[in-house]
Design a protein around this motif. Structure first.
Motif, PDB file in Angstrom:
ATOM      1  N   LEU A   1       0.845  -1.192   0.000  1.00  0.00           N
ATOM      2  CA  LEU A   1       0.000   0.000   0.000  1.00  0.00           C
ATOM      3  C   LEU A   1       0.875   1.235   0.000  1.00  0.00           C
ATOM      4  CD1 LEU A   1      -2.650  -1.054   2.639  1.00  0.00           C
ATOM      5  CD2 LEU A   1      -2.923  -0.966   0.159  1.00  0.00           C
ATOM      6  N   ALA A   2       0.338   2.311  -0.530  1.00  0.00           N
ATOM      7  CA  ALA A   2       1.109   3.556  -0.618  1.00  0.00           C
ATOM      8  C   ALA A   2       1.520   4.054   0.764  1.00  0.00           C
ATOM      9  CB  ALA A   2       0.290   4.618  -1.339  1.00  0.00           C
ATOM     10  N   LEU A   3       0.667   3.890   1.756  1.00  0.00           N
ATOM     11  CA  LEU A   3       0.975   4.385   3.084  1.00  0.00           C
ATOM     12  C   LEU A   3       0.413   3.410   4.108  1.00  0.00           C
ATOM     13  CD1 LEU A   3       2.099   6.804   4.690  1.00  0.00           C
ATOM     14  CD2 LEU A   3      -0.175   7.780   4.597  1.00  0.00           C
ATOM     15  N   ALA A   4       1.290   2.690   4.764  1.00  0.00           N
ATOM     16  CA  ALA A   4       0.857   1.750   5.793  1.00  0.00           C
ATOM     17  C   ALA A   4       0.641   2.505   7.095  1.00  0.00           C
ATOM     18  CB  ALA A   4       1.901   0.655   5.977  1.00  0.00           C
ATOM     19  N   GLU A   5      -0.368   2.097   7.864  1.00  0.00           N
ATOM     20  CA  GLU A   5      -0.707   2.788   9.107  1.00  0.00           C
ATOM     21  C   GLU A   5       0.474   2.856  10.066  1.00  0.00           C
ATOM     22  OE1 GLU A   5      -4.195   2.458  12.443  1.00  0.00           O
ATOM     23  OE2 GLU A   5      -4.531   1.592  10.476  1.00  0.00           O
ATOM     24  N   ALA A   6       1.301   1.811  10.090  1.00  0.00           N
ATOM     25  CA  ALA A   6       2.452   1.799  10.987  1.00  0.00           C
ATOM     26  C   ALA A   6       3.495   2.830  10.583  1.00  0.00           C
ATOM     27  CB  ALA A   6       3.073   0.407  11.011  1.00  0.00           C
ATOM     28  N   GLU A   7       3.446   3.324   9.348  1.00  0.00           N
ATOM     29  CA  GLU A   7       4.429   4.278   8.868  1.00  0.00           C
ATOM     30  C   GLU A   7       4.061   5.724   9.166  1.00  0.00           C
ATOM     31  OE1 GLU A   7       4.782   3.555   4.708  1.00  0.00           O
ATOM     32  OE2 GLU A   7       5.653   1.586   4.986  1.00  0.00           O
ATOM     33  N   VAL A   8       2.884   5.972   9.690  1.00  0.00           N
ATOM     34  CA  VAL A   8       2.433   7.343   9.942  1.00  0.00           C
ATOM     35  C   VAL A   8       3.006   7.806  11.282  1.00  0.00           C
ATOM     36  CG1 VAL A   8       0.436   8.833  10.319  1.00  0.00           C
ATOM     37  CG2 VAL A   8       0.341   7.029   8.597  1.00  0.00           C
ATOM     38  N   ALA A   9       3.910   8.782  11.205  1.00  0.00           N
ATOM     39  CA  ALA A   9       4.515   9.320  12.423  1.00  0.00           C
ATOM     40  C   ALA A   9       3.513  10.241  13.112  1.00  0.00           C
ATOM     41  CB  ALA A   9       5.791  10.082  12.073  1.00  0.00           C
ATOM     42  N   HIS A  10       3.329  10.033  14.420  1.00  0.00           N
ATOM     43  CA  HIS A  10       2.413  10.885  15.163  1.00  0.00           C
ATOM     44  C   HIS A  10       2.865  10.983  16.620  1.00  0.00           C
ATOM     45  CE1 HIS A  10       0.782   6.819  15.621  1.00  0.00           C
ATOM     46  NE2 HIS A  10       0.286   7.214  16.770  1.00  0.00           N
ATOM     47  N   ALA A  11       2.407  12.030  17.282  1.00  0.00           N
ATOM     48  CA  ALA A  11       2.740  12.252  18.693  1.00  0.00           C
ATOM     49  C   ALA A  11       1.623  13.060  19.323  1.00  0.00           C
ATOM     50  CB  ALA A  11       4.067  12.999  18.819  1.00  0.00           C
ATOM     51  N   SER A  12       1.536  12.973  20.641  1.00  0.00           N
ATOM     52  CA  SER A  12       0.519  13.711  21.362  1.00  0.00           C
ATOM     53  C   SER A  12       1.181  14.482  22.495  1.00  0.00           C
ATOM     54  CB  SER A  12      -0.529  12.750  21.929  1.00  0.00           C
ATOM     55  OG  SER A  12      -1.527  13.466  22.615  1.00  0.00           O
ATOM     56  N   GLY A  13       0.634  15.643  22.803  1.00  0.00           N
ATOM     57  CA  GLY A  13       1.173  16.446  23.893  1.00  0.00           C
ATOM     58  C   GLY A  13       0.053  17.062  24.687  1.00  0.00           C
ATOM     59  N   GLY A  14       0.421  17.596  25.827  1.00  0.00           N
ATOM     60  CA  GLY A  14      -0.562  18.230  26.681  1.00  0.00           C
ATOM     61  C   GLY A  14      -0.147  19.639  27.003  1.00  0.00           C
ATOM     62  N   ILE A  15      -0.787  20.212  27.972  1.00  0.00           N
ATOM     63  CA  ILE A  15      -0.486  21.583  28.337  1.00  0.00           C
ATOM     64  C   ILE A  15       0.194  21.644  29.705  1.00  0.00           C
ATOM     65  CG2 ILE A  15      -1.523  23.825  28.857  1.00  0.00           C
ATOM     66  CD1 ILE A  15      -1.473  23.015  25.877  1.00  0.00           C
ATOM     67  N   GLY A  16      -0.308  20.921  30.682  1.00  0.00           N
ATOM     68  CA  GLY A  16       0.177  20.997  32.060  1.00  0.00           C
ATOM     69  C   GLY A  16       1.672  20.930  32.248  1.00  0.00           C
TER      70      GLY A  16
ATOM     71  N   ILE B   1       8.997  24.171  25.000  1.00  0.00           N
ATOM     72  CA  ILE B   1      10.008  24.106  23.939  1.00  0.00           C
ATOM     73  C   ILE B   1       9.854  22.804  23.153  1.00  0.00           C
ATOM     74  CG2 ILE B   1      12.492  23.994  23.463  1.00  0.00           C
ATOM     75  CD1 ILE B   1      12.850  25.832  25.934  1.00  0.00           C
ATOM     76  N   ALA B   2       9.583  21.713  23.866  1.00  0.00           N
ATOM     77  CA  ALA B   2       9.371  20.425  23.188  1.00  0.00           C
ATOM     78  C   ALA B   2       8.109  20.470  22.333  1.00  0.00           C
ATOM     79  CB  ALA B   2       9.283  19.299  24.210  1.00  0.00           C
ATOM     80  N   LEU B   3       7.051  21.109  22.839  1.00  0.00           N
ATOM     81  CA  LEU B   3       5.812  21.221  22.056  1.00  0.00           C
ATOM     82  C   LEU B   3       6.035  22.053  20.798  1.00  0.00           C
ATOM     83  CD1 LEU B   3       3.088  21.709  24.805  1.00  0.00           C
ATOM     84  CD2 LEU B   3       3.434  19.724  23.344  1.00  0.00           C
ATOM     85  N   GLU B   4       6.813  23.115  20.909  1.00  0.00           N
ATOM     86  CA  GLU B   4       7.105  23.944  19.739  1.00  0.00           C
ATOM     87  C   GLU B   4       7.922  23.154  18.717  1.00  0.00           C
ATOM     88  OE1 GLU B   4       6.730  27.013  17.227  1.00  0.00           O
ATOM     89  OE2 GLU B   4       5.710  26.788  19.134  1.00  0.00           O
ATOM     90  N   ALA B   5       8.836  22.333  19.206  1.00  0.00           N
ATOM     91  CA  ALA B   5       9.629  21.483  18.299  1.00  0.00           C
ATOM     92  C   ALA B   5       8.725  20.505  17.571  1.00  0.00           C
ATOM     93  CB  ALA B   5      10.708  20.745  19.082  1.00  0.00           C
ATOM     94  N   MET B   6       7.723  19.957  18.267  1.00  0.00           N
ATOM     95  CA  MET B   6       6.786  19.030  17.629  1.00  0.00           C
ATOM     96  C   MET B   6       6.016  19.721  16.511  1.00  0.00           C
ATOM     97  SD  MET B   6       4.951  16.455  20.240  1.00  0.00           S
ATOM     98  CE  MET B   6       5.506  16.500  21.903  1.00  0.00           C
ATOM     99  N   ARG B   7       5.653  20.967  16.730  1.00  0.00           N
ATOM    100  CA  ARG B   7       4.931  21.709  15.692  1.00  0.00           C
ATOM    101  C   ARG B   7       5.731  21.765  14.395  1.00  0.00           C
ATOM    102  NH1 ARG B   7       3.277  24.811  20.208  1.00  0.00           N
ATOM    103  NH2 ARG B   7       1.025  24.765  20.408  1.00  0.00           N
ATOM    104  N   HIS B   8       7.033  21.827  14.516  1.00  0.00           N
ATOM    105  CA  HIS B   8       7.886  21.929  13.331  1.00  0.00           C
ATOM    106  C   HIS B   8       8.219  20.570  12.725  1.00  0.00           C
ATOM    107  CE1 HIS B   8       8.399  26.233  13.646  1.00  0.00           C
ATOM    108  NE2 HIS B   8       8.547  26.071  14.945  1.00  0.00           N
ATOM    109  N   ASP B   9       8.121  19.506  13.523  1.00  0.00           N
ATOM    110  CA  ASP B   9       8.461  18.163  13.039  1.00  0.00           C
ATOM    111  C   ASP B   9       7.313  17.475  12.306  1.00  0.00           C
ATOM    112  OD1 ASP B   9      10.989  18.431  14.090  1.00  0.00           O
ATOM    113  OD2 ASP B   9      10.532  17.334  15.933  1.00  0.00           O
ATOM    114  N   TYR B  10       6.085  17.962  12.478  1.00  0.00           N
ATOM    115  CA  TYR B  10       4.907  17.338  11.885  1.00  0.00           C
ATOM    116  C   TYR B  10       4.163  18.370  11.038  1.00  0.00           C
ATOM    117  CZ  TYR B  10       5.905  13.761  15.355  1.00  0.00           C
ATOM    118  OH  TYR B  10       6.524  12.798  16.100  1.00  0.00           O
ATOM    119  N   ASN B  11       3.498  17.901   9.983  1.00  0.00           N
ATOM    120  CA  ASN B  11       2.824  18.856   9.096  1.00  0.00           C
ATOM    121  C   ASN B  11       1.337  19.061   9.397  1.00  0.00           C
ATOM    122  OD1 ASN B  11       2.032  16.358   8.110  1.00  0.00           O
ATOM    123  ND2 ASN B  11       2.388  16.862   5.969  1.00  0.00           N
TER     124      ASN B  11
END
Length: 149
Positions: free
Chosen positions: A39-54, A59-69
């Motif tokens: 398949l063109a895109l396998a589910e296991a190949e989709v890079a994703h991450a989750s973050g919170g606020i507390g 700085i890590a959250l801002e870095a995530m914004r730049h690492d993912y589209n």
């Protein structure tokens, strides 16, 4: 003769002739329907991450914004209170599922190839959907707001 080695193996990489023969063999089998191409895109190949606020590092959250589209934000209407444990489903333009997971935090980041997608987000049984077109080299944000409980 210089040899190249894989990072995960001590065996040398195959030569150009071997790769050509294997490519022709796989293509030939695919033509006769004996081997299906991946398949063109396998589910296991989709890079994703989750973050919170507390306690999350801003700085890590801002870095995530730049690492993912694509960034998804989950909150309640009116108060803007952030939500966690939101089920996320993403389908491509052909309707094929490319990701199904649960976001433990209110911010969800995902990296997808350019194209059109439908994003479904479900919180406590109520599902919201939005479409997004991802372009090369650009980031997009989607905000999902649920009614108060």
């Amino acid at each position: 003769m210089k040899r190249c080695y894989c990072l995960w193996s001590s065996r040398p990489l195959p030569g150009a002739r071997t790769l050509l023969v294997l490519t022709v063999l796989v293509l030939g089998l695919a033509i006769f329907g004996l081997v299906r191409p991946p398949l063109a895109l396998a589910e296991a190949e989709v890079a994703h991450a989750s973050g919170g606020i507390g306690d999350d590092d801003p700085i890590a959250l801002e870095a995530m914004r730049h690492d993912y589209n694509l960034q998804l934000v989950f909150a309640l209407k009116g108060s803007g209170a952030y939500l966690a444990d939101v089920k996320v489903g993403i389908r491509n333009a052909a309707g094929e599922r490319v990701l199904a997971t649960t976001s433990p935090g209110p911010l969800f980041f995902v990296s997808l190839p350019r194209g059109q997608y439908r994003v479904d987000a479900e919180f406590k049984g109520q599902q919201l959907s939005q479409s997004v077109r991802l372009a090369a080299g650009r980031r997009s944000e989607l905000f999902f707001y649920w009614e108060h409980e």
